[in-house]
Design a protein around this motif. Structure first.
Motif, PDB file in Angstrom:
ATOM      1  N   LEU A   1       0.818  -1.213   0.000  1.00 22.89           N
ATOM      2  CA  LEU A   1       0.000   0.000   0.000  1.00 22.89           C
ATOM      3  C   LEU A   1       0.856   1.269   0.000  1.00 22.89           C
ATOM      4  O   LEU A   1       0.548   2.235  -0.703  1.00 22.89           O
ATOM      5  CB  LEU A   1      -0.944   0.001   1.205  1.00 22.89           C
ATOM      6  CG  LEU A   1      -2.134  -0.950   1.132  1.00 22.89           C
ATOM      7  CD1 LEU A   1      -2.912  -0.937   2.440  1.00 22.89           C
ATOM      8  CD2 LEU A   1      -3.048  -0.565  -0.018  1.00 22.89           C
ATOM      9  N   ALA A   2       1.918   1.276   0.780  1.00 30.02           N
ATOM     10  CA  ALA A   2       2.770   2.464   0.839  1.00 30.02           C
ATOM     11  C   ALA A   2       3.427   2.722  -0.507  1.00 30.02           C
ATOM     12  O   ALA A   2       3.512   3.859  -0.973  1.00 30.02           O
ATOM     13  CB  ALA A   2       3.823   2.300   1.936  1.00 30.02           C
ATOM     14  N   ARG A   3       3.887   1.668  -1.154  1.00 27.61           N
ATOM     15  CA  ARG A   3       4.528   1.821  -2.462  1.00 27.61           C
ATOM     16  C   ARG A   3       3.520   2.281  -3.509  1.00 27.61           C
ATOM     17  O   ARG A   3       3.800   3.183  -4.310  1.00 27.61           O
ATOM     18  CB  ARG A   3       5.164   0.492  -2.898  1.00 27.61           C
ATOM     19  CG  ARG A   3       5.900   0.572  -4.227  1.00 27.61           C
ATOM     20  CD  ARG A   3       6.437  -0.802  -4.596  1.00 27.61           C
ATOM     21  NE  ARG A   3       7.487  -1.233  -3.680  1.00 27.61           N
ATOM     22  CZ  ARG A   3       8.766  -0.959  -3.855  1.00 27.61           C
ATOM     23  NH1 ARG A   3       9.173  -0.246  -4.888  1.00 27.61           N
ATOM     24  NH2 ARG A   3       9.659  -1.404  -2.992  1.00 27.61           N
TER      25      ARG A   3
ATOM     26  N   ALA B   1      14.184   8.416  -7.257  1.00 26.22           N
ATOM     27  CA  ALA B   1      13.815   7.003  -7.405  1.00 26.22           C
ATOM     28  C   ALA B   1      14.383   6.176  -6.261  1.00 26.22           C
ATOM     29  O   ALA B   1      13.723   5.267  -5.744  1.00 26.22           O
ATOM     30  CB  ALA B   1      14.308   6.470  -8.749  1.00 26.22           C
ATOM     31  N   GLU B   2      15.608   6.486  -5.834  1.00 28.86           N
ATOM     32  CA  GLU B   2      16.215   5.761  -4.704  1.00 28.86           C
ATOM     33  C   GLU B   2      15.458   6.042  -3.409  1.00 28.86           C
ATOM     34  O   GLU B   2      15.188   5.121  -2.630  1.00 28.86           O
ATOM     35  CB  GLU B   2      17.681   6.161  -4.581  1.00 28.86           C
ATOM     36  CG  GLU B   2      18.552   5.641  -5.709  1.00 28.86           C
ATOM     37  CD  GLU B   2      19.952   6.233  -5.721  1.00 28.86           C
ATOM     38  OE1 GLU B   2      20.822   5.676  -6.423  1.00 28.86           O
ATOM     39  OE2 GLU B   2      20.175   7.250  -5.034  1.00 28.86           O
ATOM     40  N   VAL B   3      15.127   7.303  -3.171  1.00 26.97           N
ATOM     41  CA  VAL B   3      14.371   7.645  -1.969  1.00 26.97           C
ATOM     42  C   VAL B   3      13.016   6.951  -1.981  1.00 26.97           C
ATOM     43  O   VAL B   3      12.579   6.384  -0.970  1.00 26.97           O
ATOM     44  CB  VAL B   3      14.200   9.176  -1.855  1.00 26.97           C
ATOM     45  CG1 VAL B   3      13.202   9.520  -0.754  1.00 26.97           C
ATOM     46  CG2 VAL B   3      15.536   9.842  -1.574  1.00 26.97           C
ATOM     47  N   ALA B   4      12.332   6.977  -3.124  1.00 24.13           N
ATOM     48  CA  ALA B   4      11.022   6.332  -3.238  1.00 24.13           C
ATOM     49  C   ALA B   4      11.128   4.832  -2.986  1.00 24.13           C
ATOM     50  O   ALA B   4      10.260   4.231  -2.343  1.00 24.13           O
ATOM     51  CB  ALA B   4      10.417   6.602  -4.611  1.00 24.13           C
ATOM     52  N   ALA B   5      12.206   4.223  -3.479  1.00 24.51           N
ATOM     53  CA  ALA B   5      12.381   2.775  -3.305  1.00 24.51           C
ATOM     54  C   ALA B   5      12.599   2.417  -1.841  1.00 24.51           C
ATOM     55  O   ALA B   5      11.942   1.516  -1.297  1.00 24.51           O
ATOM     56  CB  ALA B   5      13.560   2.288  -4.148  1.00 24.51           C
ATOM     57  N   PHE B   6      13.498   3.112  -1.166  1.00 24.04           N
ATOM     58  CA  PHE B   6      13.814   2.750   0.214  1.00 24.04           C
ATOM     59  C   PHE B   6      12.756   3.224   1.201  1.00 24.04           C
ATOM     60  O   PHE B   6      12.591   2.628   2.268  1.00 24.04           O
ATOM     61  CB  PHE B   6      15.197   3.268   0.601  1.00 24.04           C
ATOM     62  CG  PHE B   6      16.304   2.428   0.046  1.00 24.04           C
ATOM     63  CD1 PHE B   6      16.619   1.206   0.609  1.00 24.04           C
ATOM     64  CD2 PHE B   6      17.007   2.837  -1.067  1.00 24.04           C
ATOM     65  CE1 PHE B   6      17.614   0.405   0.094  1.00 24.04           C
ATOM     66  CE2 PHE B   6      18.013   2.048  -1.606  1.00 24.04           C
ATOM     67  CZ  PHE B   6      18.321   0.825  -1.020  1.00 24.04           C
TER      68      PHE B   6
END
Length: 351
Positions: free
Chosen positions: A213-215, A233-238
């Motif tokens: 859900l968060a992703r 993109a890295e911040v969104a991934a982690f």
């Protein structure tokens, strides 16, 4: 003729039909929810595996005793700048600032235990242990001082503790819209309520993340908005991993321990110090600014060479995520670097 007890009346039959319909609806809703959760879990697992392939650590993984931390250093020159991020942050959040500072000197960002690429450790996440781990990380990586420490938000408390524990290694400091150890007692109740709500969200975040859900909603990715494409993109991934959010939550759970440790620190003597405030809250909580600015101005007195600077158009996050605001942040850091260099030259020529 009276109906037999075993024979249902038309009234009882009509009453039973709605109950069966509700039971069927509940059953289908339960099945639908189970399918949705299973799909979300698979989506999260597949996406996390893709992230691991697509976003390898840009720096080095350095052993600090039982686990490894990620350290990313670029540039050449002295003093070395060390960037300490705020709560729920990561090294990629310095993507505008770090290359700009690296044009003039060496600069390192890193990820605290359990966040981003760094492996989780067993120690508490309070300021004392964060400072100890950072000291071990820099030493084991062969990065030697003097250091100019830059602490954003919660990171401001961590660098103050570092300077107290390892004063011989620290040549200057920038407190970037930094947390104040007494802020929860001095801010309005609305601010304390906001923090309590945030803590509750972080507590349930790992569960939201595990089912995707968060992703899917980008719930935590917004903190990186404005960064270069790769860094965002890295911040969104982690920000969509349970480990990262659990570590960030653990740091906030020991807030009282951290602020007690920082309250016990000594002043910084003649250390070059620049305290930077954001002048905006992006339209939310503007009434809190005077209190924060007052506390930031007080922190100037930590050093006899303390100075204050307001970046009026920036907010707490955009100081590092907005390209134009980050340039001003970088300039502030380099001002302290230049003061350290000037002091070193003066000492070298003094009889």
């Amino acid at each position: 003729m009276r109906s037999s007890p075993e024979t249902p009346t038309s009234s009882s039959v009509s009453q039973g039909r709605p109950r069966r319909r509700w039971l069927r609806r509940l059953l289908w809703m339960g099945l639908g929810l189970a399918v949705l959760l299973a799909t979300g879990t698979v989506y999260q697992a597949v996406s996390a595996a893709a992230d691991a392939r697509n976003f390898p650590p840009p720096g080095r993984m350095v052993d600090v005793g039982g686990h490894r931390l990620h350290l990313h250093c670029i540039g050449e020159g002295r003093p070395t700048v060390v960037l300490e991020t705020g709560a729920n942050g990561m090294s990629s959040g310095w993507a505008w600032v770090q290359p700009e500072v690296a044009k003039a000197t060496r600069v390192c960002s890193y990820d605290r235990a359990g966040t981003a690429w760094s492996e989780p450790g067993q120690q508490p996440h309070d300021a004392a242990h964060v400072a100890e781990q950072l000291h071990t990380l820099l030493a084991n990586a062969g990065e030697s001082g003097p250091f100019v420490l830059v602490g954003h938000s919660l990171g401001g408390l961590f660098v103050r503790l570092y300077a107290d524990r390892y004063p011989g290694e620290v040549a200057g400091m920038v407190l970037l819209d930094a947390s104040h150890p007494d802020q929860m007692q001095r801010l309005p109740q609305s601010a304390r309520t906001q923090l309590e709500v945030g803590m509750k969200v972080m507590a349930i975040a790992p569960a939201l993340i595990k089912v995707g859900l968060a992703r899917a909603t980008g719930l935590f990715a917004a903190i990186g908005r404005g960064l270069p494409e790769r860094a965002f993109a890295e911040v969104a991934a982690f920000a969509s991993t349970p480990q990262h959010l659990a570590a960030a939550h653990a740091e906030m759970l020991v807030w009282e321990d951290t602020v007690a440790q920082v309250r016990a620190t000594r002043n910084l003597g003649e250390l070059p110090l620049l305290v930077v405030s954001a002048g905006s809250t992006a339209g939310a909580g503007e009434e809190l600014l005077p209190a924060f600015h007052a506390m930031h101005r007080e922190m100037v007195a930590l050093s006899s060479r303390g100075e204050y600077r307001l970046i009026s158009e920036a907010n707490h996050i955009s100081l590092v995520t907005d390209a134009s605001h980050a340039r001003q942040t970088s300039a502030a850091i380099l001002d302290v670097v230049n003061k350290v260099r000037a002091s070193s030259k003066a000492e070298a020529v003094s009889p």
